[in-house]
Motif scaffolding. Structure first.
Motif, PDB file in Angstrom:
ATOM      1  N   SER A 173     -18.074  21.882  36.442  1.00 32.84           N
ATOM      2  CA  SER A 173     -17.474  20.559  36.630  1.00 32.84           C
ATOM      3  C   SER A 173     -18.076  19.554  35.663  1.00 32.84           C
ATOM      4  O   SER A 173     -19.182  19.740  35.142  1.00 32.84           O
ATOM      5  CB  SER A 173     -17.677  20.080  38.070  1.00 32.84           C
ATOM      6  OG  SER A 173     -19.061  19.877  38.335  1.00 32.84           O
ATOM      7  N   CYS A 175     -17.807  15.014  34.674  1.00 38.10           N
ATOM      8  CA  CYS A 175     -17.227  13.690  34.852  1.00 38.10           C
ATOM      9  C   CYS A 175     -17.076  13.102  33.457  1.00 38.10           C
ATOM     10  O   CYS A 175     -18.021  13.146  32.656  1.00 38.10           O
ATOM     11  CB  CYS A 175     -18.128  12.823  35.723  1.00 38.10           C
ATOM     12  SG  CYS A 175     -17.358  11.279  36.231  1.00 38.10           S
ATOM     13  N   THR A 240     -22.965  22.072  35.890  1.00 42.62           N
ATOM     14  CA  THR A 240     -22.460  20.803  35.376  1.00 42.62           C
ATOM     15  C   THR A 240     -22.341  20.902  33.865  1.00 42.62           C
ATOM     16  O   THR A 240     -23.122  21.587  33.205  1.00 42.62           O
ATOM     17  CB  THR A 240     -23.390  19.639  35.748  1.00 42.62           C
ATOM     18  OG1 THR A 240     -24.716  19.939  35.318  1.00 42.62           O
ATOM     19  CG2 THR A 240     -23.393  19.417  37.252  1.00 42.62           C
ATOM     20  N   HIS A 270     -12.902  13.133  37.342  1.00 42.53           N
ATOM     21  CA  HIS A 270     -13.687  14.319  37.714  1.00 42.53           C
ATOM     22  C   HIS A 270     -12.833  15.544  37.441  1.00 42.53           C
ATOM     23  O   HIS A 270     -11.683  15.632  37.888  1.00 42.53           O
ATOM     24  CB  HIS A 270     -14.065  14.276  39.197  1.00 42.53           C
ATOM     25  CG  HIS A 270     -14.675  15.554  39.687  1.00 42.53           C
ATOM     26  ND1 HIS A 270     -16.017  15.843  39.547  1.00 42.53           N
ATOM     27  CD2 HIS A 270     -14.124  16.632  40.302  1.00 42.53           C
ATOM     28  CE1 HIS A 270     -16.270  17.034  40.054  1.00 42.53           C
ATOM     29  NE2 HIS A 270     -15.130  17.539  40.530  1.00 42.53           N
ATOM     30  N   ARG A 272     -12.854  19.984  37.244  1.00 39.67           N
ATOM     31  CA  ARG A 272     -13.567  21.194  37.656  1.00 39.67           C
ATOM     32  C   ARG A 272     -12.710  22.418  37.368  1.00 39.67           C
ATOM     33  O   ARG A 272     -11.483  22.328  37.230  1.00 39.67           O
ATOM     34  CB  ARG A 272     -13.925  21.145  39.135  1.00 39.67           C
ATOM     35  CG  ARG A 272     -12.723  21.129  40.060  1.00 39.67           C
ATOM     36  CD  ARG A 272     -13.125  21.245  41.533  1.00 39.67           C
ATOM     37  NE  ARG A 272     -13.998  20.164  41.981  1.00 39.67           N
ATOM     38  CZ  ARG A 272     -14.371  19.994  43.239  1.00 39.67           C
ATOM     39  NH1 ARG A 272     -13.928  20.838  44.169  1.00 39.67           N
ATOM     40  NH2 ARG A 272     -15.165  19.004  43.593  1.00 39.67           N
ATOM     41  N   GLN A 379     -15.333  12.287  44.959  1.00 41.15           N
ATOM     42  CA  GLN A 379     -15.510  12.591  43.543  1.00 41.15           C
ATOM     43  C   GLN A 379     -15.050  11.462  42.625  1.00 41.15           C
ATOM     44  O   GLN A 379     -15.564  11.297  41.527  1.00 41.15           O
ATOM     45  CB  GLN A 379     -14.766  13.881  43.183  1.00 41.15           C
ATOM     46  CG  GLN A 379     -15.224  15.098  43.972  1.00 41.15           C
ATOM     47  CD  GLN A 379     -16.703  15.384  43.796  1.00 41.15           C
ATOM     48  OE1 GLN A 379     -17.279  15.165  42.737  1.00 41.15           O
ATOM     49  NE2 GLN A 379     -17.343  15.870  44.865  1.00 41.15           N
ATOM     50  N   GLU A 380     -14.054  10.694  43.078  1.00 33.28           N
ATOM     51  CA  GLU A 380     -13.566   9.559  42.299  1.00 33.28           C
ATOM     52  C   GLU A 380     -13.384   8.357  43.214  1.00 33.28           C
ATOM     53  O   GLU A 380     -12.915   8.493  44.351  1.00 33.28           O
ATOM     54  CB  GLU A 380     -12.230   9.885  41.620  1.00 33.28           C
ATOM     55  CG  GLU A 380     -12.314  10.979  40.567  1.00 33.28           C
ATOM     56  CD  GLU A 380     -10.991  11.236  39.882  1.00 33.28           C
ATOM     57  OE1 GLU A 380     -10.959  12.099  38.985  1.00 33.28           O
ATOM     58  OE2 GLU A 380      -9.980  10.586  40.225  1.00 33.28           O
ATOM     59  N   MET A 414     -22.951  14.407  34.231  1.00 28.32           N
ATOM     60  CA  MET A 414     -22.571  14.108  35.608  1.00 28.32           C
ATOM     61  C   MET A 414     -23.784  13.952  36.508  1.00 28.32           C
ATOM     62  O   MET A 414     -23.817  13.087  37.368  1.00 28.32           O
ATOM     63  CB  MET A 414     -21.654  15.218  36.138  1.00 28.32           C
ATOM     64  CG  MET A 414     -21.121  14.929  37.516  1.00 28.32           C
ATOM     65  SD  MET A 414     -20.028  16.206  38.094  1.00 28.32           S
ATOM     66  CE  MET A 414     -19.605  15.567  39.698  1.00 28.32           C
ATOM     67  N   VAL A 418     -23.237   9.980  37.453  1.00 33.52           N
ATOM     68  CA  VAL A 418     -22.073  10.007  38.315  1.00 33.52           C
ATOM     69  C   VAL A 418     -21.934   8.738  39.137  1.00 33.52           C
ATOM     70  O   VAL A 418     -20.836   8.258  39.350  1.00 33.52           O
ATOM     71  CB  VAL A 418     -22.101  11.256  39.229  1.00 33.52           C
ATOM     72  CG1 VAL A 418     -23.256  11.180  40.190  1.00 33.52           C
ATOM     73  CG2 VAL A 418     -20.791  11.387  39.977  1.00 33.52           C
ATOM     74  N   ALA A 422     -18.610   6.674  38.729  1.00 32.56           N
ATOM     75  CA  ALA A 422     -17.707   6.700  39.877  1.00 32.56           C
ATOM     76  C   ALA A 422     -17.119   5.330  40.159  1.00 32.56           C
ATOM     77  O   ALA A 422     -16.072   5.209  40.769  1.00 32.56           O
ATOM     78  CB  ALA A 422     -18.437   7.205  41.110  1.00 32.56           C
TER      79      ALA A 422
END
Length: 433
Positions: A173, A175, A240, A270, A272, A379-380, A414, A418, A422
């Motif tokens: 994943s 960001c 990550t 985000h 993944r 996640q967002e 991330m 993050v 975010a």
């Protein structure tokens, strides 16, 4: 024997329940991941009933409805998951459905791939699977078609049920901050022309993403390196990723050009991707994660385009030619597929929607039952329109001027950033010049 399909036990139970409903002809999608050696099917989702269709029509196959369902479901699948094919439950003899199923898998593949911002790779699997199930005898017949070959003939395939198919799949994943500007021509007059303009503009950005450098856990791994080398086998791992992007030469040398407006997309996303547990390579992880980045941005923009055009038409096109409108793109939320281990599907939630709308969509599109507490909305962060400073940010006259404000490498870690990212707003600005 042709390709082999390893299928989650839950899929067998799901198809059996559909057979017991005695609803006549039932179609649906088979979802999972392809690999060079075999394919993995982790879930099946029936085609929703078309409310306006008469009962007599439910015994016939509606190709347009099935393909549209496949397109919508494809948008709800994170990296590594895709629509592998279709199933049909009918007491019609299997040999009498071959031509229909062939036409259907080609239509599904063509529609889904038309939204891709990337070109097919040499190692992409082009076989699509069809599964014929007789509701009375429960006999299943599995065949594949090579969608790269329009004259492809049906090939038999091996269909084998197994438990815990994706219980040890790994996840990568990242960001990523997105900041892109797409010019629009003066003569955009329809949804089709707007879609084409945006897609062409997004493709330039897509090239930057695909040429970006992936650092997995801070390291640039060789393409053929095993992603989980040194880790215990059949153990789920998470990694990550940093995605480092450089402006391409075309963007740096682009000259000013007249246009009828522009679309600016800014914010944090985000992404993944899930990877099968059969010794996945770093090359696969990078390809699937990058494609998820492209897919999630394109999906959000496409979801808003029709709404914007409908809104503009409802106003009769009477608006200030120098106006600028700001819209919040939907945020991405995730939902675990409980019967399939740790793998999640996703949905896109607009700021004026609640959890119930997402639950209803997941039920309608994927036929899964979930509760509000199952949704991962962390996640967002929902986008917020900030009035102050927006106009100044959009006073970009040339692509060159925009690029001079960026560093040569733009990377996001991330693990350490993050919380900051975010809070960034995922927004789409539509401005007319």
């Amino acid at each position: 024997m042709g390709r082999g399909y390893i299928v989650e036990d839950a899929v067998e139970g799901y198809l059996s329940k559909l057979c017991e409903q005695h609803e006549g002809l039932i179609t649906g999608l088979l979802i999972g991941q392809s690999s060079s050696q075999r394919d993995y099917v982790i879930m099946a989702s029936r085609t929703p009933l078309r409310e306006e269709s008469p009962l007599t029509a439910r015994n016939s196959l509606d190709k347009e409805w099935v393909t549209e369902h496949a397109r919508q479901v494809s948008r709800m699948l994170p990296g590594g998951l895709s629509v592998l094919g279709i199933f049909i439950i009918t007491d019609t003899d299997a040999k009498d459905t071959v031509t229909t199923l062939c036409q259907l898998v080609f239509a599904v593949e063509n529609l889904i791939s038309s939204e891709y911002l990337w070109s097919a790779a040499d190692d992409d699997i082009t076989d699509c699977v069809t599964l014929h199930v007789n509701p009375k005898t429960r006999k299943t017949i599995c065949r594949t078609f090579d969608t790269k070959n329009p004259k492809s003939m049906a090939k038999p395939a091996d269909w084998k049920y197994q438990s815990g198919v994706c219980s040890s799949w790994s996840m990568v994943s990242c960001c990523l901050n997105v900041d892109l500007l797409v010019p629009l021509p003066d003569n955009r007059t329809s949804t089709e022309s707007m879609d084409k303009c945006l897609k062409d503009g997004l493709k330039e950005w897509a090239n930057q993403i695909q040429n970006g450098i992936c650092l997995i856990e801070g390291k640039k791994l060789p393409e053929d390196a095993e992603l989980m080398a040194g880790q215990k086998r059949n153990t789920r791992q998470t990694c990550t990723v940093q995605l480092l992007i450089t402006p391409d030469d075309h963007s740096l040398s682009a000259a000013a050009q007249p246009c009828g407006g522009s679309v600016s997309v800014r914010g944090a996303i985000h992404s993944r991707a899930y990877l099968h547990s059969n010794k996945p390579k770093a090359r696969l992880a990078e390809k699937l994660l990058k494609r998820d980045v492209l897919s999630t941005v394109a999906t959000r923009v496409q979801m808003l385009v029709e709404e914007l055009l409908i809104s503009e038409e409802s106003k009769g096109g009477c608006k200030d030619k120098h106006s600028m409108e700001k819209f919040c793109l939907p945020r991405r939320i995730f939902c675990p597929v409980k019967l399939c281990g740790p793998v999640c599907v996703c949905d896109y939630q607009f700021s004026d929607e609640g959890q119930s709308e997402a639950i209803d969509r997941l039920k309608e599109m994927l036929d899964i039952e979930i509760a509000e507490e199952d949704l991962d909305t962390t996640q967002e962060t929902p986008a917020e329109i900030q009035e102050r400073g927006v106009a100044a940010e959009l006073t970009v006259e040339t692509a060159e001027a925009l690029e001079t404000k960026r560093s040569n490498y733009v990377g996001v870690v991330m693990a350490t950033a993050v919380a900051l990212l975010a809070t960034a707003a995922s927004m789409l600005y539509l401005s007319d010049i």
